[in-house]
Every structure is written in C-alpha cells, then in structure tokens.
Design an enzyme around this catalytic site. Structure first.
Site, mmCIF file in Angstrom:
data_model
loop_
_atom_site.group_PDB
_atom_site.id
_atom_site.type_symbol
_atom_site.label_atom_id
_atom_site.label_comp_id
_atom_site.label_asym_id
_atom_site.label_seq_id
_atom_site.Cartn_x
_atom_site.Cartn_y
_atom_site.Cartn_z
ATOM 1 N N TYR A 109 0.840 -1.212 0.000
ATOM 2 C CA TYR A 109 0.000 0.000 0.000
ATOM 3 C C TYR A 109 0.873 1.260 0.000
ATOM 4 O O TYR A 109 0.666 2.186 -0.789
ATOM 5 C CB TYR A 109 -0.913 -0.040 1.226
ATOM 6 C CG TYR A 109 -1.520 1.265 1.657
ATOM 7 C CD1 TYR A 109 -2.653 1.767 1.024
ATOM 8 C CD2 TYR A 109 -0.977 1.994 2.718
ATOM 9 C CE1 TYR A 109 -3.219 2.968 1.438
ATOM 10 C CE2 TYR A 109 -1.537 3.186 3.142
ATOM 11 C CZ TYR A 109 -2.658 3.677 2.494
ATOM 12 O OH TYR A 109 -3.215 4.856 2.907
ATOM 13 N N LYS A 169 1.251 4.140 -2.828
ATOM 14 C CA LYS A 169 0.959 5.550 -2.504
ATOM 15 C C LYS A 169 2.125 6.461 -2.844
ATOM 16 O O LYS A 169 1.929 7.619 -3.224
ATOM 17 C CB LYS A 169 0.615 5.678 -1.017
ATOM 18 C CG LYS A 169 -0.806 5.259 -0.685
ATOM 19 C CD LYS A 169 -1.798 6.288 -1.182
ATOM 20 C CE LYS A 169 -3.213 5.965 -0.766
ATOM 21 N NZ LYS A 169 -4.181 6.950 -1.260
HETATM 22 N N1 LIG Z 1 -7.628 5.959 7.219
HETATM 23 C C1 LIG Z 1 -6.358 6.318 7.340
HETATM 24 O O1 LIG Z 1 -5.705 6.171 8.404
HETATM 25 C C2 LIG Z 1 -5.631 6.930 6.168
HETATM 26 C C3 LIG Z 1 -4.327 7.431 6.389
HETATM 27 C C4 LIG Z 1 -3.648 7.973 5.316
HETATM 28 C C5 LIG Z 1 -4.244 8.047 4.066
HETATM 29 N N2 LIG Z 1 -5.511 7.554 3.898
HETATM 30 C C6 LIG Z 1 -6.077 7.616 2.556
HETATM 31 O O2 LIG Z 1 -7.362 8.196 2.588
HETATM 32 C C7 LIG Z 1 -8.168 7.627 1.565
HETATM 33 C C8 LIG Z 1 -9.467 7.094 2.135
HETATM 34 O O3 LIG Z 1 -9.171 6.190 3.184
HETATM 35 P P1 LIG Z 1 -10.304 5.569 4.111
HETATM 36 O O4 LIG Z 1 -9.689 5.299 5.426
HETATM 37 O O5 LIG Z 1 -11.530 6.409 4.030
HETATM 38 O O6 LIG Z 1 -10.538 4.170 3.363
HETATM 39 P P2 LIG Z 1 -11.843 3.250 3.262
HETATM 40 O O7 LIG Z 1 -11.341 1.849 3.089
HETATM 41 O O8 LIG Z 1 -12.766 3.501 4.411
HETATM 42 O O9 LIG Z 1 -12.534 3.751 1.929
HETATM 43 C C9 LIG Z 1 -12.027 3.398 0.672
HETATM 44 C C10 LIG Z 1 -13.191 3.377 -0.306
HETATM 45 O O10 LIG Z 1 -12.682 3.012 -1.604
HETATM 46 C C11 LIG Z 1 -13.616 2.113 -2.182
HETATM 47 N N3 LIG Z 1 -12.986 1.262 -3.194
HETATM 48 C C12 LIG Z 1 -12.071 0.281 -2.970
HETATM 49 N N4 LIG Z 1 -11.807 -0.366 -4.109
HETATM 50 C C13 LIG Z 1 -12.553 0.220 -5.086
HETATM 51 C C14 LIG Z 1 -12.730 -0.026 -6.474
HETATM 52 N N5 LIG Z 1 -12.089 -1.042 -7.078
HETATM 53 N N6 LIG Z 1 -13.574 0.751 -7.176
HETATM 54 C C15 LIG Z 1 -14.258 1.760 -6.551
HETATM 55 N N7 LIG Z 1 -14.143 2.028 -5.241
HETATM 56 C C16 LIG Z 1 -13.309 1.262 -4.507
HETATM 57 C C17 LIG Z 1 -14.084 1.281 -0.993
HETATM 58 O O11 LIG Z 1 -15.252 0.529 -1.267
HETATM 59 C C18 LIG Z 1 -14.259 2.347 0.076
HETATM 60 O O12 LIG Z 1 -15.540 2.930 0.026
HETATM 61 C C19 LIG Z 1 -7.316 6.567 0.892
HETATM 62 O O13 LIG Z 1 -6.671 7.096 -0.233
HETATM 63 C C20 LIG Z 1 -6.287 6.244 1.963
HETATM 64 O O14 LIG Z 1 -5.108 5.717 1.427
HETATM 65 C C21 LIG Z 1 -6.214 6.995 4.912
#
Ligand SMILES: NC(=O)c1ccc[n+]([C@@H]2O[C@H](COP(=O)([O-])OP(=O)(O)OC[C@H]3O[C@@H](n4cnc5c(N)ncnc54)[C@H](O)[C@@H]3O)[C@@H](O)[C@H]2O)c1
Length: 267
Positions: free
Chosen positions: A159, A163
C-alpha cells in the site's frame, strides 16, 4: 440546502472516488455542502446508495456511479458518463484505495498487483480520462489523497509503495499540465479513524489509543480533518498551489515524538 452550506465550491463539478464511506464520504458531503455538484465513484453499491441518499437529504446535488476502478473500461465509461451528466468535470479527487498487506515477505503477487491496481493505477486512469476535458477548457484541479506512509516507513508495505507512486504522479501532472491550467496537489493524511482500520482494531481494540503518543496534537485524525484540506485545495483560496504535499497529520512527520526527551535526558 441546510445552514451549514458554504459557497466556496459553488457550481464546481467534483468527482470523488471511493466515497461510499470514510474519508471519501466526508469529502463528498463537505463539498456538496460547499455548493459543489458531486459525482461519487464507488464499487460497493450499498455504501454508495446510503451515502447518496444522505447527501441528498442535506440538499446536496449528487449522483452515485457504481463501478470498479480496477477495470479500465469501467473507468473510461464512468468518467464519460459523469462529463455527460454534469456537462464537465472541474475537480477530481483520487481517494479510493485498498489496504492489502503488512509485510513484503507475506505479500503474494496477487495482493501486490491489487494494491497497485486500485491504489495507484486507478488514479492514473481517472487522471488520464479527465485531463482532455480540463485541457480543452484551460482549467482543472486534481487532488490525490496520499499518506504519511509514502514519506516514512510505517508498515503496510505494498500500500505504502503504491501511494509513493501517487505522490510522484502529482508532481508529473502539476509540472507537465500546469501550463494548460491544471493544478494537482497531494493531501497527506496521518492516521484517520475509519473502517479501513477495522481488522487492525479487531486485533487491537486500543489501536488508536496506542497510536496517540506519536501524535504531538494528542489524537489520531478524523475524516473531517482531511475533507477540510481537500476543500481548501479545491477552492480558489489555493489558486497558486500546485505540485505540493499538504500534510494533515497532527504533527506526526515533524519528528519521532517521544525521542527528543530521551535525547535531552528529560524523560
Ligand atoms: N484511514 C487512514 O488512516 C488513512 C491514512 C492515510 C491516508 N488515507 C487515505 O485516505 C483515503 C481514504 O481512506 P479511508 O480510510 O476512508 O478508506 P476506506 O477503506 O474507508 O474507503 C475506501 C473506499 O474506496 C472504495 N474502493 C475500494 N476499491 C474500489 C474499487 N475497485 N472501485 C471503486 N471504489 C473502490 C471502498 O469501497 C471504500 O468505500 C485513501 O486514499 C487512503 O489511502 C487513509
């Protein structure tokens, strides 16, 4: 529209990927409340329809597109459908991801390829599909959601590596297409309490509590912390920002928090 509405994004057409839940959902809702017309691209039809219903109940202008970002023809067809339904695309937020593995030694080729396909390649495909319309209009705004994991080793190897590609893609787009009026920036979140953490929270229900000491501001993040940064980058307030990394991490990357006391002998 309720009284929380702000006018920062009035009339802007914003695409948010993976906005059925978590940070993406918060971005879509906040943007709609700020006056944007929002297209949500999401693979999970249940979270998609729940989120669309919720945003509509707030008076937001939103359409949900069930699709799989891992399938090139889905991306091409969906971006074309959004451009047709809304007339244009002003802002793309590449937010969707999958979080596959912790350790390279235990990462199968299938897991590795899925990480790259959804977390990195899907962002490239969305950018490639929105760019022609943006270039034709001489204006466009792309916001990639990165991570602190792309800046320092914090686990989740495939991951994090995917990223890091997103962070590099921001620079490519900003420099190459800036002269055509395109802005592109990365938002760099620290730990945000979302469902993406469910399996880790199942293993350690205190995981967010245990992470607190690493955060100088004393808490992990909330989806709203990231949505606010995205709204700023989507608005004209940031009109001279491009190619940048907007770090929203409660101070995490400023330094390994507990270390300085040991160095100073004050712990
Ligand atoms: N949560 C954290 O701690 C964190 C930290 C740093 C960065 N981020 C980034 O923030 C963003 C959102 O993270 P989050 O925690 O809300 O994640 P999450 O897993 O809650 O949400 C991700 C969403 O992407 C959708 N998705 C996955 N595969 C897909 C596909 N093939 N087609 C369409 N949709 C798809 C999922 O169904 C989900 O709704 C991401 O880019 C993540 O890398 C999150």
């Amino acid at each position: 529209m309720n009284q929380q509405k702000r006018d920062d994004l009035s009339g802007q057409v914003m695409v948010v990927t993976g906005a059925g839940r978590g940070i993406g959902r918060e971005i879509a809702e906040s943007a709609a409340l700020a006056g944007a017309r929002v297209a949500i691209l999401e693979v999970d039809p249940n979270t998609l329809s729940e989120t669309v219903t919720h945003i509509k109940s707030l008076g937001g202008d939103v359409i949900g597109y069930p699709m799989d970002l891992g399938v090139e023809k889905d991306v091409i067809a969906t971006i074309a459908a959004v451009a047709k339904d809304f007339g244009r695309i002003d802002v793309l937020v590449n937010n969707a991801m999958v979080h596959e593995s912790e350790d390279l030694l235990h990462t199968t080729l299938e897991m590795w390829e899925r990480s790259l396909r959804i977390t990195l390649t899907a962002g490239f495909l969305c950018i490639r599909e929105v760019l022609p319309g943006m270039i034709a209009r001489g204006a466009g705004n792309i916001i990639n959601i990165g991570t602190v994991n792309a800046k320092a080793m914090l686990g989740s190897d495939s991951y994090s590596i995917a990223k890091a590609g997103i962070h590099a893609m921001t620079r490519s787009v900003a420099v190459r297409y800036g002269p055509q009026g395109i802005r592109c920036n990365t938002v760099v979140p620290g730990t945000i309490a979302t469902s993406a953490w469910q399996s880790r929270a199942d293993r350690n229900p205190k995981v967010f509590e245990d992470l607190k000491p690493w955060y100088p501001l004393g808490r992990v993040g909330r989806p709203k912390d990231i949505a606010e940064a995205v709204l700023f980058l989507a608005s004209d307030k940031s009109e001279w920002m491009s190619g940048s990394e907007l770090v929203v991490d409660g101070g995490l990357l400023a330094g390994p928090a507990p270390m300085f006391r040991t160095v100073e002998g004050s712990d």
